[in-house]
Design a protein around this motif. Sequence first.
Motif, PDB file in Angstrom:
ATOM      1  N   PRO A 116       0.826  -1.203   0.000  1.00 27.64           N
ATOM      2  CA  PRO A 116       0.000   0.000   0.000  1.00 27.64           C
ATOM      3  C   PRO A 116       0.865   1.259   0.000  1.00 27.64           C
ATOM      4  O   PRO A 116       1.888   1.314   0.671  1.00 27.64           O
ATOM      5  N   ASP A 126      -4.032   6.187   0.495  1.00 28.48           N
ATOM      6  CA  ASP A 126      -5.101   6.808  -0.289  1.00 28.48           C
ATOM      7  C   ASP A 126      -5.547   5.916  -1.461  1.00 28.48           C
ATOM      8  O   ASP A 126      -5.711   6.375  -2.586  1.00 28.48           O
ATOM      9  N   ASN A 127      -5.754   4.643  -1.159  1.00 29.00           N
ATOM     10  CA  ASN A 127      -6.194   3.642  -2.148  1.00 29.00           C
ATOM     11  C   ASN A 127      -5.236   3.515  -3.328  1.00 29.00           C
ATOM     12  O   ASN A 127      -5.622   3.225  -4.446  1.00 29.00           O
ATOM     13  N   ARG A 128      -3.953   3.774  -3.067  1.00 32.37           N
ATOM     14  CA  ARG A 128      -2.916   3.595  -4.081  1.00 32.37           C
ATOM     15  C   ARG A 128      -2.019   2.434  -3.653  1.00 32.37           C
ATOM     16  O   ARG A 128      -1.743   2.264  -2.462  1.00 32.37           O
ATOM     17  N   TYR A 129      -1.605   1.649  -4.622  1.00 34.20           N
ATOM     18  CA  TYR A 129      -0.801   0.463  -4.334  1.00 34.20           C
ATOM     19  C   TYR A 129       0.313   0.313  -5.361  1.00 34.20           C
ATOM     20  O   TYR A 129       0.221   0.832  -6.478  1.00 34.20           O
ATOM     21  N   THR A 174     -15.656  -3.983  -9.488  1.00 34.56           N
ATOM     22  CA  THR A 174     -15.322  -5.156  -8.686  1.00 34.56           C
ATOM     23  C   THR A 174     -15.319  -6.401  -9.581  1.00 34.56           C
ATOM     24  O   THR A 174     -15.886  -6.401 -10.667  1.00 34.56           O
ATOM     25  N   THR A 206      -6.200   1.539 -12.929  1.00 34.42           N
ATOM     26  CA  THR A 206      -7.211   1.820 -11.905  1.00 34.42           C
ATOM     27  C   THR A 206      -8.333   0.802 -12.065  1.00 34.42           C
ATOM     28  O   THR A 206      -8.863   0.623 -13.161  1.00 34.42           O
ATOM     29  N   ALA A 259      -9.067   1.119  -6.608  1.00 34.22           N
ATOM     30  CA  ALA A 259      -7.634   1.150  -6.297  1.00 34.22           C
ATOM     31  C   ALA A 259      -6.822   1.563  -7.530  1.00 34.22           C
ATOM     32  O   ALA A 259      -7.089   1.117  -8.641  1.00 34.22           O
ATOM     33  N   GLU A 260      -5.855   2.440  -7.282  1.00 31.46           N
ATOM     34  CA  GLU A 260      -4.903   2.815  -8.325  1.00 31.46           C
ATOM     35  C   GLU A 260      -3.629   2.031  -8.071  1.00 31.46           C
ATOM     36  O   GLU A 260      -2.999   2.181  -7.034  1.00 31.46           O
ATOM     37  N   VAL A 315      -7.452  -6.119  -3.995  1.00 31.47           N
ATOM     38  CA  VAL A 315      -7.428  -4.673  -3.752  1.00 31.47           C
ATOM     39  C   VAL A 315      -8.860  -4.157  -3.670  1.00 31.47           C
ATOM     40  O   VAL A 315      -9.781  -4.785  -4.192  1.00 31.47           O
ATOM     41  N   PRO A 316      -9.068  -3.015  -3.012  1.00 28.03           N
ATOM     42  CA  PRO A 316     -10.424  -2.449  -2.947  1.00 28.03           C
ATOM     43  C   PRO A 316     -10.831  -1.810  -4.279  1.00 28.03           C
ATOM     44  O   PRO A 316      -9.972  -1.443  -5.078  1.00 28.03           O
ATOM     45  N   LYS A 317     -12.136  -1.674  -4.448  1.00 26.51           N
ATOM     46  CA  LYS A 317     -12.658  -1.012  -5.643  1.00 26.51           C
ATOM     47  C   LYS A 317     -12.081   0.400  -5.753  1.00 26.51           C
ATOM     48  O   LYS A 317     -11.960   1.107  -4.757  1.00 26.51           O
TER      49      LYS A 317
END
Length: 155
Positions: free
Chosen positions: A61, A64-67, A130, A126, A89-90, A85-87
Motif C-alpha cells: 500500500p 489513499d487507495n494507491r498500491y 469489482t 485503476t 484502487a490505483e 485490492v479495494p474497488k
Amino acid sequence: MKIERYEKWFLVVTLVVLVGCMVAVVLSVTQHNVALPTPAGRIDPQAVTTTAPFTEPGLRPLGDNRYELVLIGRAWAWDGAYVTVPKGAEVTIIATSVDVIHGMRIPDTNVNVMVIPGQISQVDVTFDDTGTYTLLCHEYCGIGHQQMGATITVE
Ligand code: CUA
C-alpha cells in the motif's frame, strides 16, 4: 520532360497521403502523448531477487487507495500475483523477468506490456469495477505458457 496527366495526379495523391500521414504522426506525439513503450529501468536478470523492489514481490500500500504491485515473471508463474485490492484502487505494476520474454495482459484494463529480462516494465491501472481480473502471459514462453496466469481480485 513531359509528365502524363494521370501520372501527375498520381504524384499529387501520393504527396497528399504522405504529408497527411506525417501530420498524423506529429499530432499523435505532440497532442495525444502517443509514445513508444520504454522500459522504466534496467536490471541484471541474474540479480532480480536480490534487487529492490523485487526482493519482496507482491502488493504494497502507498496510501489513499494507491498500491504498488511488484511482479516477477518466470517460466511459468508470476511471483507476487494473486492479490486483492479495494474497488477504485490505483495500482502501479512493476514487473521484470528472470528468464525469457513474457507478456502481461489484464483483459478489460489498459495493462498490456512486455516483460523482458534486463528491463523493468511499469504500468498504472485503476480498478473501477469489482470482480476477478485475470493476469495472463500473452507472449509464448515455453511449454507451460498457457499455465502462466494469476488473478487480481477487486472487492
Ligand atoms: Cu510467460 Cu507465456
